[in-house]
Design a protein around this motif. Structure first.
Motif, PDB file in Angstrom:
ATOM      1  N   VAL A  68       0.854  -1.544   0.206  1.00  0.00           N
ATOM      2  CA  VAL A  68       0.161  -0.056   0.260  1.00  0.00           C
ATOM      3  C   VAL A  68       0.775   1.153  -0.193  1.00  0.00           C
ATOM      4  CG1 VAL A  68      -1.470   1.122   1.477  1.00  0.00           C
ATOM      5  CG2 VAL A  68      -1.476  -1.497   1.012  1.00  0.00           C
ATOM      6  N   ALA A  69       2.131   1.267   0.864  1.00  0.00           N
ATOM      7  CA  ALA A  69       2.757   2.627   0.952  1.00  0.00           C
ATOM      8  C   ALA A  69       3.645   2.385  -0.957  1.00  0.00           C
ATOM      9  CB  ALA A  69       4.274   1.849   1.600  1.00  0.00           C
ATOM     10  N   LEU A  70       3.803   1.927  -1.595  1.00  0.00           N
ATOM     11  CA  LEU A  70       4.632   1.825  -2.551  1.00  0.00           C
ATOM     12  C   LEU A  70       3.640   2.154  -3.597  1.00  0.00           C
ATOM     13  CD1 LEU A  70       6.508  -1.467  -2.543  1.00  0.00           C
ATOM     14  CD2 LEU A  70       7.574   1.097  -2.712  1.00  0.00           C
ATOM     15  N   ALA A  71       1.839   2.209  -3.661  1.00  0.00           N
ATOM     16  CA  ALA A  71       1.209   2.736  -4.078  1.00  0.00           C
ATOM     17  C   ALA A  71       0.744   4.600  -4.261  1.00  0.00           C
ATOM     18  CB  ALA A  71      -0.444   1.732  -3.538  1.00  0.00           C
ATOM     19  N   PHE A  72       0.724   4.420  -2.681  1.00  0.00           N
ATOM     20  CA  PHE A  72       0.897   5.796  -2.482  1.00  0.00           C
ATOM     21  C   PHE A  72       1.981   6.766  -2.601  1.00  0.00           C
ATOM     22  CE2 PHE A  72      -2.242   4.754  -0.183  1.00  0.00           C
ATOM     23  CZ  PHE A  72      -3.852   5.599  -0.761  1.00  0.00           C
ATOM     24  N   LEU A 177      14.574  -5.620  -5.626  1.00  0.00           N
ATOM     25  CA  LEU A 177      14.071  -5.771  -6.904  1.00  0.00           C
ATOM     26  C   LEU A 177      12.647  -6.036  -6.974  1.00  0.00           C
ATOM     27  CD1 LEU A 177      13.871  -6.462  -9.676  1.00  0.00           C
ATOM     28  CD2 LEU A 177      14.850  -8.791  -9.330  1.00  0.00           C
ATOM     29  N   MET A 178      12.044  -6.977  -5.821  1.00  0.00           N
ATOM     30  CA  MET A 178      10.834  -7.428  -5.244  1.00  0.00           C
ATOM     31  C   MET A 178      10.003  -5.701  -5.097  1.00  0.00           C
ATOM     32  SD  MET A 178       8.931  -8.832  -2.291  1.00  0.00           S
ATOM     33  CE  MET A 178       8.812  -7.294  -1.178  1.00  0.00           C
ATOM     34  N   ALA A 179      10.477  -4.887  -4.405  1.00  0.00           N
ATOM     35  CA  ALA A 179       9.447  -4.098  -4.258  1.00  0.00           C
ATOM     36  C   ALA A 179       9.792  -3.023  -6.283  1.00  0.00           C
ATOM     37  CB  ALA A 179      10.526  -2.475  -3.589  1.00  0.00           C
ATOM     38  N   LEU A 180      10.464  -3.071  -6.482  1.00  0.00           N
ATOM     39  CA  LEU A 180      10.719  -2.169  -7.796  1.00  0.00           C
ATOM     40  C   LEU A 180       9.474  -2.890  -8.585  1.00  0.00           C
ATOM     41  CD1 LEU A 180      14.595  -1.908  -8.721  1.00  0.00           C
ATOM     42  CD2 LEU A 180      12.570  -0.409  -7.970  1.00  0.00           C
ATOM     43  N   THR A 181       9.613  -4.421  -9.300  1.00  0.00           N
ATOM     44  CA  THR A 181       7.933  -4.722  -9.814  1.00  0.00           C
ATOM     45  C   THR A 181       7.539  -4.514  -9.128  1.00  0.00           C
ATOM     46  OG1 THR A 181       8.720  -6.500  -8.399  1.00  0.00           O
ATOM     47  CG2 THR A 181       9.360  -6.522 -10.482  1.00  0.00           C
ATOM     48  N   ALA A 182       6.684  -4.446  -7.497  1.00  0.00           N
ATOM     49  CA  ALA A 182       5.955  -4.584  -7.295  1.00  0.00           C
ATOM     50  C   ALA A 182       4.358  -3.349  -7.556  1.00  0.00           C
ATOM     51  CB  ALA A 182       5.735  -4.704  -5.519  1.00  0.00           C
ATOM     52  N   LYS A 183       6.291  -1.810  -7.875  1.00  0.00           N
ATOM     53  CA  LYS A 183       5.920  -0.352  -7.963  1.00  0.00           C
ATOM     54  C   LYS A 183       5.216  -0.369  -9.584  1.00  0.00           C
ATOM     55  CE  LYS A 183       5.664   3.467  -7.504  1.00  0.00           C
ATOM     56  NZ  LYS A 183       3.977   5.054  -6.307  1.00  0.00           N
ATOM     57  N   GLY A 184       5.966  -1.542 -10.089  1.00  0.00           N
ATOM     58  CA  GLY A 184       5.942  -1.439 -11.642  1.00  0.00           C
ATOM     59  C   GLY A 184       4.258  -2.355 -11.927  1.00  0.00           C
ATOM     60  N   ALA A 185       3.958  -2.616 -10.609  1.00  0.00           N
ATOM     61  CA  ALA A 185       2.279  -3.454 -11.285  1.00  0.00           C
ATOM     62  C   ALA A 185       1.142  -2.651 -10.712  1.00  0.00           C
ATOM     63  CB  ALA A 185       2.741  -4.921 -10.802  1.00  0.00           C
ATOM     64  N   LEU A 186       1.744  -2.035  -9.720  1.00  0.00           N
ATOM     65  CA  LEU A 186       0.712  -1.431  -8.806  1.00  0.00           C
ATOM     66  C   LEU A 186       0.217   0.126  -9.814  1.00  0.00           C
ATOM     67  CD1 LEU A 186       1.831  -0.562  -5.582  1.00  0.00           C
ATOM     68  CD2 LEU A 186      -0.310  -1.606  -6.082  1.00  0.00           C
ATOM     69  N   HIS A 187      -0.540   0.554 -10.894  1.00  0.00           N
ATOM     70  CA  HIS A 187      -1.053   0.964 -11.549  1.00  0.00           C
ATOM     71  C   HIS A 187      -2.391   0.810 -12.901  1.00  0.00           C
ATOM     72  CE1 HIS A 187       2.325   3.927 -11.773  1.00  0.00           C
ATOM     73  NE2 HIS A 187       3.113   3.119 -12.226  1.00  0.00           N
ATOM     74  N   GLY A 188      -2.959   1.916 -13.041  1.00  0.00           N
ATOM     75  CA  GLY A 188      -4.344   0.927 -13.464  1.00  0.00           C
ATOM     76  C   GLY A 188      -5.516   0.750 -12.071  1.00  0.00           C
ATOM     77  N   SER A 189      -6.627  -0.324 -12.816  1.00  0.00           N
ATOM     78  CA  SER A 189      -7.674  -1.300 -12.152  1.00  0.00           C
ATOM     79  C   SER A 189      -6.925  -2.466 -11.906  1.00  0.00           C
ATOM     80  CB  SER A 189      -8.907  -0.986 -13.273  1.00  0.00           C
ATOM     81  OG  SER A 189      -8.742  -1.732 -14.458  1.00  0.00           O
ATOM     82  N   ILE A 190      -7.503  -2.727 -11.125  1.00  0.00           N
ATOM     83  CA  ILE A 190      -7.642  -4.142 -10.785  1.00  0.00           C
ATOM     84  C   ILE A 190      -7.179  -5.375 -11.798  1.00  0.00           C
ATOM     85  CG2 ILE A 190      -8.379  -5.912  -9.190  1.00  0.00           C
ATOM     86  CD1 ILE A 190      -9.123  -4.012  -7.293  1.00  0.00           C
TER      87      ILE A 190
END
Length: 297
Positions: A68-72, A177-190
């Protein structure tokens, strides 16, 4: 509220959950071992211990809050704050295990806190708006895997301390790397996130972190491998987020100098707190044996 400030506050909650989870898992493990007549204690038996189970639940909660923090906010704000879990561990241990916080530990806590606060104040990280290309991700993921393979290959053939450090750095890179890919995935709708390959790659990397961390811990002194993991993660992920996502930090000569000082102070505090934490673990492990009567088998 500024999204980066909100992300920082959320990440502090995540670090708190992580830190407390380690204390509960440690207590649950020690209690289970002390009450077991067998030499080894498996996961099934550990999960029957309420303290260990609470620890696992808190760790999963911490991971969810981390996402959630990475999403914000930006990776360059969120990831450095993960080291604050080391600040929360002594306080949780004092409450749950009745341990005492020494003067040197207080000094290390202040060092980590001041170093992180100084970094965030001086660097003033702001989230970038770059959209990484497929090629960017291939270079990032492929390059990280290659470096980890080299570090692991060299590490397993090296002396004890060097092996622990190199494998710890490798595990820290995987965590970053996990944080980077998670950040890359957190875009758009579910729906878009569920159709994004980065979402599933993040899950795979998250699972692989358990193996890389376990390998680092088994490689040599945990007082070397643990801080290597904790220190490498935010440094790597922050630098890579500047390239991948265009995150921005102050880059003037004075700012860079102050940032380096803050990072060094933080890492020094991390090493001391890691050493203190594992010294307490060793003491706790030895305690049941020390209190046995001479006639006890």
């Amino acid at each position: 509220m500024n999204s980066e400030v909100l992300a920082a506050l959320i990440m502090l909650l995540s670090a708190l959950s992580y830190g407390v989870s380690y204390v509960f898992q440690h207590k649950g493990t020690q209690d289970t071992v002390a009450n077991s007549t067998e030499g080894k204690v498996g996961p099934a038996k550990l999960l029957k211990n309420k303290f260990y189970l609470i620890g696992v639940i808190l760790f999963v909660l911490g991971f969810c809050i981390h996402i959630v923090a990475l999403a914000f906010g930006s990776v360059s704000v969120v990831q450095p704050l993960i080291v604050t879990e080391l600040i929360f561990i002594p306080f949780a241990s004092a409450i749950l295990l009745k341990t005492k916080i020494s003067g040197k530990e207080w000094g290390a806590i202040v060092a980590v806190t001041a170093g992180l606060a100084g970094f965030l104040f001086v660097a003033m990280p702001t989230e970038g708006h770059n959209a990484p290309t497929f090629t960017d991700w291939v270079i990032t993921i492929g390059g990280t895997v290659l470096v980890c393979a080299i570090l692991t290959g060299v590490g397993v053939k090296s002396a004890l301390v060097i092996r622990a450090a190199l494998l710890g750095i490798s595990a820290g890179l995987v965590n970053g790397l996990m944080a980077l890919t998670a950040k890359g995935a957190l875009h758009g709708s579910i729906v878009e996130m569920l159709s994004n390959p980065l979402t599933y790659l993040t899950i795979i990397i998250a699972l692989s972190t358990f193996a890389t961390v376990a390998l680092a811990f088994k490689a040599g002194p945990i007082t070397i491998s643990s801080p290597s993991i904790i220190a490498t993660n935010p440094v790597y992920s922050t630098l890579m987020s500047m390239w991948l996502f265009g995150d921005i930090i102050r880059s003037g000569p004075l700012a860079i100098g102050l940032i380096v000082i803050c990072v060094v102070v933080t890492i020094a505090g991390v090493f001391y707190l890691s050493a203190a934490e594992h010294k307490e673990e060793e003491t706790a492990e030895a305690l049941p044996h020390a209190t046995e009567s001479p006639g006890t088998a």
